[in-house]
Design a protein around this motif. Structure first.
Motif, short mmCIF file in Angstrom:
data_model
loop_
_atom_site.label_atom_id
_atom_site.label_comp_id
_atom_site.label_asym_id
_atom_site.label_seq_id
_atom_site.Cartn_x
_atom_site.Cartn_y
_atom_site.Cartn_z
N TYR A 236 1.73 0.40 10.46
CA TYR A 236 0.81 0.96 9.47
C TYR A 236 0.70 2.45 9.68
CZ TYR A 236 -3.34 1.83 6.66
OH TYR A 236 -4.21 2.32 5.73
N ARG A 237 0.80 3.23 8.62
CA ARG A 237 0.76 4.68 8.69
C ARG A 237 -0.49 5.21 7.99
NH1 ARG A 237 4.32 5.70 5.37
NH2 ARG A 237 3.20 6.85 3.76
N ILE A 238 -1.16 6.14 8.65
CA ILE A 238 -2.33 6.79 8.06
C ILE A 238 -2.09 8.29 8.06
CG2 ILE A 238 -3.93 4.98 8.76
CD1 ILE A 238 -4.81 6.79 11.04
N GLY A 239 -2.80 8.99 7.17
CA GLY A 239 -2.70 10.44 7.16
C GLY A 239 -1.49 10.94 6.41
N LYS A 240 -1.43 12.25 6.31
CA LYS A 240 -0.33 12.89 5.60
C LYS A 240 -0.08 14.25 6.22
CE LYS A 240 1.28 13.79 0.89
NZ LYS A 240 0.88 13.97 -0.51
N LEU A 241 1.15 14.50 6.58
CA LEU A 241 1.49 15.74 7.28
C LEU A 241 2.89 16.14 6.89
CD1 LEU A 241 0.44 17.69 9.60
CD2 LEU A 241 1.80 16.29 11.12
N GLN A 242 3.10 17.42 6.59
CA GLN A 242 4.42 17.88 6.21
C GLN A 242 5.10 18.72 7.28
OE1 GLN A 242 6.01 16.93 3.55
NE2 GLN A 242 7.82 18.14 3.99
N ALA A 243 4.32 19.18 8.26
CA ALA A 243 4.92 19.99 9.33
C ALA A 243 5.32 19.10 10.49
CB ALA A 243 3.92 21.04 9.80
N MET B 167 0.82 -1.21 0.00
CA MET B 167 0.00 0.00 0.00
C MET B 167 0.86 1.27 0.00
SD MET B 167 -2.73 -1.37 2.86
CE MET B 167 -3.70 0.14 2.83
N ASP B 168 1.78 1.33 -0.98
CA ASP B 168 2.64 2.49 -1.12
C ASP B 168 3.44 2.74 0.14
OD1 ASP B 168 3.81 4.60 -2.45
OD2 ASP B 168 2.25 6.04 -1.84
N LYS B 169 3.94 1.64 0.74
CA LYS B 169 4.80 1.67 1.93
C LYS B 169 4.09 2.15 3.18
CE LYS B 169 9.18 2.06 -0.55
NZ LYS B 169 10.47 2.75 -0.66
N ARG B 170 2.77 2.16 3.18
CA ARG B 170 2.04 2.49 4.41
C ARG B 170 2.01 1.31 5.36
NH1 ARG B 170 -1.13 7.07 4.57
NH2 ARG B 170 -1.10 8.33 2.68
N LEU B 171 1.96 0.11 4.82
CA LEU B 171 1.95 -1.11 5.62
C LEU B 171 3.28 -1.83 5.44
CD1 LEU B 171 0.50 -3.24 7.39
CD2 LEU B 171 -0.36 -4.25 5.26
N ASN B 172 3.96 -2.13 6.55
CA ASN B 172 5.25 -2.81 6.51
C ASN B 172 5.24 -4.01 7.45
OD1 ASN B 172 7.28 -0.92 4.91
ND2 ASN B 172 5.99 0.41 6.17
N ILE B 173 5.72 -5.15 6.94
CA ILE B 173 5.83 -6.37 7.74
C ILE B 173 7.28 -6.84 7.66
CG2 ILE B 173 5.05 -8.74 8.07
CD1 ILE B 173 2.42 -7.99 6.77
N THR B 174 7.88 -7.12 8.82
CA THR B 174 9.30 -7.51 8.86
C THR B 174 9.47 -8.74 9.74
OG1 THR B 174 9.97 -5.21 8.61
CG2 THR B 174 11.63 -6.76 9.38
N PHE B 175 10.26 -9.70 9.23
CA PHE B 175 10.65 -10.87 10.01
C PHE B 175 12.15 -10.79 10.25
CE2 PHE B 175 12.56 -15.12 10.01
CZ PHE B 175 11.93 -15.68 11.12
N ASN B 176 12.55 -11.06 11.49
CA ASN B 176 13.96 -10.94 11.88
C ASN B 176 14.36 -12.17 12.68
OD1 ASN B 176 16.23 -9.90 13.82
ND2 ASN B 176 16.16 -8.47 12.11
#
Length: 846
Positions: free
Chosen positions: A809-816, A761-770
């Motif tokens: 998971y990231r939502i929204g958009k903010l530049q400040a 989803m355009d890097k909004r959702l990230n899953i990592t296994f370590n």
């Protein structure tokens, strides 16, 4: 013939055009300027610059990219009219037209404002990695947020990648080869972090960190404490008019946790909230120690063996609220509030036996059941008022900060299966079941004034003053009973301790900076006066006062080859004041075989260091190389020796036996030659190789019989590959050679891990296994210490094998982002105790 004439005419025309073009390209011109974000005014890194000859098609005559700060300087040849464009992913293209002639060979575009594009880009291919490390004149920064592994690992794992930082097998941290450093969070000191860095950072998820700064050459505005430097952990995010929020969850075979970060901007007010928690249920650790008492010929007379199993678990919570309000274009108010709490429980089972090696006869022994419960909390608030002026970079800042750090320490020890030979009966009778209940608190108020101004075009002057009022209180109550298990615990007033410790610190500084085209220089001088006043209310200990006066100079000279390459030479003096842990003369005889005591006569350490640093950062290859030499003539050393307990002044009920006695002296004369190297190489577009190395040679002596020297090298390397634009695979390894101390050394160390991450989803959702150390569960770590008439060996076994899964998971958009006052309060003035494995069992007042 006609055809040949036509061909000849065409060839002559082409040759004439080439000659004309060659004449036109005799003029060399330069185009320079700066590209910044229209809202935050931060430089736009790696924007693409193209120069086209007007009316000559779409093929550019010159191309370049902006540097990390958004600056550019493009060189080309030819007269005429040109079209200049700047493009960056997700941004509106900037377009300018200019003319070049014999009289105009330099074009200064000035500051260009770039804005977000409202058109959503699709199918954009990443052509280069953003460098993870950036070097400024006085610090290095590592971008944790841009590291895919940050989604699941903890903060201390990320520290292994940071230049000039090393983490050994027991998670002890060194900055520039020194354990004397301070930890800040978002530019403000954090006492809980500084007092217990490894424990807290192990519980702190790396996903909550934006970047880690290593301030290697603190200027005069910083407190003089911290030989290695300052670790500044930046946790705030950034974001576009509106809001943004990121939610993360993570789990592993040893625990899990989660966090949320949110920022909201409404006109002049920006507010951010951050919360994280972690629960750790670590595997058991095992330690085996052997202490030999020897005669003057080195022949052992007694050997004490101790086997211990420990099961720890811990919890960590942290929350912060930050806000900024722009009164107008020249006045800014910022405020912050943060709360954090770290708690740890630990159960240990131990068996102790002392033998006569000649006959193998058991002299005495016992089993012990030990329970520890500790908690560390921190509550802090700060307000900064910043006044700007019409003169660029002139600032006046008033700051106030309050912090409280309550702690609790509880310990329960029960002894079982005790036995002793006839000559050891009095000694073994000193060992009693006991409970210890401790409470410590520290409240400090800090007031600070800073002023900086440029003058005469290339010069900068800065000055400031600071006052810290710090009140420490400590109560540590001891209860003991007979070893038969039937006696009730009774309050032991003589071995309990209540005291108050007041610190008053006055400081003032002056700084001067020079900045020319490629050269920069800084000079600084700081004065600090410290008053320590300790009063004992209950228990052993004499009231004492201790004053410190320190004058701390610093200097740095830098040369910038380009915006991406620089070199610097610096000198700094740093100090380490002994905290109450080192000064407290309380005799801790909880373990009658190992007695420790502080020394109220200690003075502050003074370390002089000379550093040469070279840094070069580009898209394909980046490196930072530092070599340094430092010396200390009065370092505080932990000295251990075997003594007759009758010789320990103030020890109640001595038995006349040989015991291990630990205390501190300003006797260390140390010399260190260190080398730090960081390399990041992108041989292919989607491939990154990283190397972080530290090496040093140390020579330590007490000026008399104790001395030691040797090399210590640590190496961390990683290979990272991006597949199909949304998959990232990483392999890494860590190696460390034995560490050298005044009276011994440790063993070497090796570990490795790998991770796989996938973005949606355009890097909004990230899953990592370590996964770490999949082929070896337990590691062995040895430590050897020796001195006159004793030798001490310890083998420590601990689990470094783990698997982890993280989701964000990231939502929204903010530049400040929440704005920060450029000057604020930073307290880093006390050398803390309890940071190493050898500094244990100090008892009340620790």
């Amino acid at each position: 013939m006609n055809m040949k004439r036509i061909v000849m005419a065409v060839m002559l025309t082409m040759m004439l055009a080439v000659c004309i073009k060659a004449q036109n390209t005799d003029v060399t011109y330069k185009v320079r300027g700066e590209v910044v974000d229209s809202l935050t005014l931060k430089g736009e890194p790696y924007a693409t610059i193209s120069i086209f000859r007007k009316g000559a098609g779409d093929k550019p005559v010159a191309m370049a990219v902006t540097d990390l700060n958004g600056k550019f300087n493009v060189e080309s040849r030819g007269e005429g009219t040109y079209v200049f464009t700047i493009s960056s992913m997700g941004r509106n293209t900037i377009r300018r037209t200019f003319e070049i002639g014999a009289e105009r060979k330099t074009i200064n575009m000035g500051r260009l404002l770039i804005t977000d594009s409202r058109t959503e880009l699709k199918g954009v291919e990443v052509v280069a990695y953003k460098p993870l490390v950036k070097a400024d004149i006085d610090k290095l920064s590592y971008s944790v947020a841009d590291d895919p592994e940050s989604k699941t690992v903890n903060a201390i794992d990320m520290l292994k990648k940071v230049p000039m930082v090393t983490v050994d097998g027991q998670d002890n941290i060194k900055v520039n080869g020194s354990t004397s450093f301070k930890v800040y969070v978002n530019g403000k000191p954090n006492n809980m972090m500084s007092n217990n860095p490894s424990e807290v950072l192990k519980s702190m998820p790396a996903s909550s960190i934006k970047k880690i700064e290593v301030i290697t050459n603190p200027g005069p505005k910083y407190d003089a404490e911290g030989v290695g430097g300052i670790l500044n952990i930046i946790t705030e995010g950034k974001g576009l008019e509106g809001y943004t929020a990121t939610v993360s969850l993570r789990g592993s075979n040893t625990g899990g946790g989660g966090g949320v970060y949110a920022t909201v901007k409404e006109r002049k007010l920006t507010v951010s909230v951050n919360y994280n928690n972690s629960i750790q249920n670590d595997k058991k650790t095992y330690s085996d120690t052997e202490r030999s008492v020897t005669d003057d010929n080195g022949v052992p007379t007694t050997v004490t063996k101790d086997s211990r199993t420990t099961k720890p678990n811990s919890q960590w919570h942290s929350g912060s609220l930050e806000a900024s309000y722009e009164i107008d274009s020249l006045r800014l108010i910022t405020a912050s509030l943060s709360l954090s709490r770290y708690s740890r429980k630990e159960n240990s089972d131990a068996q102790t036996h002392t033998l006569a090696p000649a006959s193998g006869t058991g002299l005495y022994g016992y089993s012990s059941d030990i329970f520890n419960k500790d908690s560390y909390s921190s509550v802090s608030g700060a307000v900064d008022y910043q006044r700007s002026f019409s003169v660029k970079d002139r600032l006046l800042t008033f700051s106030y900060r309050i912090e409280s750090d309550p702690q609790t320490n509880k310990q329960r020890i029960r002894y079982l299966d005790m036995y002793a030979g006839e000559s050891w009966t009095d000694f073994i009778n000193r060992i009693k079941n006991q409970d210890m209940d401790g409470d410590q608190s520290s409240t400090e108020h800090t007031f600070q004034l800073d002023y900086t101004t440029p003058f005469a075009k290339h010069h900068t002057f800065e000055t400031g003053a600071k006052y810290i009022l710090r009140d420490n209180k400590s109560t540590n109550d001891k209860y003991d009973a007979a070893t038969d298990g039937n006696g009730e615990l009774a309050y032991d007033k003589d071995n309990s301790s209540h005291f108050k410790h007041r610190n008053d610190i006055f400081a003032a500084y002056l700084g001067y900076g020079l900045s020319l085209a490629k050269w920069s220089a800084r000079l600084g001088l700081r004065y600090e006066h410290t008053l320590q006043d300790v009063k004992y209310i209950v228990g052993r200990g004499s009231d004492f006062r201790k004053n410190f006066d320190d004058l701390v100079p610093s200097a740095k000279l830098g040369y910038k080859f380009s915006d991406m390459m620089n070199i610097s030479l610096s000198y700094k003096m740093r100090i380490s004041r002994p905290g109450i842990y080192y000064l407290n003369p309380y005799i801790n005889d909880t373990n009658p075989e190992s007695i420790s005591q502080g020394n109220s006569n200690l003075d502050s350490e003074k370390t002089h260091s000379f550093d040469l640093q070279f840094s070069s950062f580009a898209q394909k290859f980046s490196c930072s190389l530092t070599t340094s030499y430092s010396f200390t003539n009065n370092s505080i050393q932990n000295v251990q020796r075997m003594v007759n307990d009758n010789d320990i002044a103030g020890l109640p009920n001595p038995t006349g036996k040989q015991v291990l006695y630990t205390t501190y002296y300003n006797i260390g004369k140390t010399q260190n030659v260190n080398f730090n190297g960081y390399v990041s190489w992108n041989p292919l577009t989607d491939t990154r190789f990283t190397l972080n190395a530290w090496g040093g040679y140390s020579h330590l002596t007490d000026g008399q019989s104790l001395k030691n020297h040797g090399w210590n090298v640590s190496l961390w390397t990683s290979l990272q590959q991006t597949i199909a634009k949304t998959w990232t695979v990483s392999l890494s390894a860590y190696m460390q050679t034995p560490d050298i101390s005044l009276q011994g050394k440790t063993s070497s160390m090796f570990s490795h891990d790998f991770s796989v991450s996938k973005s949606f989803m355009d890097k909004r959702l990230n899953i990592t296994f370590n996964c770490g150390n999949p082929f070896k569960k337990y590691f062995k770590y040895n430590s050897d210490i020796s001195g006159p008439n004793f030798a001490y060996k310890q083998q420590y076994r601990f689990c470094m094998q783990y698997v982890a899964l993280g989701v964000s998971y990231r939502i929204g958009k903010l530049q400040a982002r929440v704005k920060k006052a450029e000057r604020t309060i930073e307290n880093n003035d006390v050398k803390q105790g309890g940071g190493s494995s050898s500094d244990t069992n100090m008892g009340p007042g620790k």
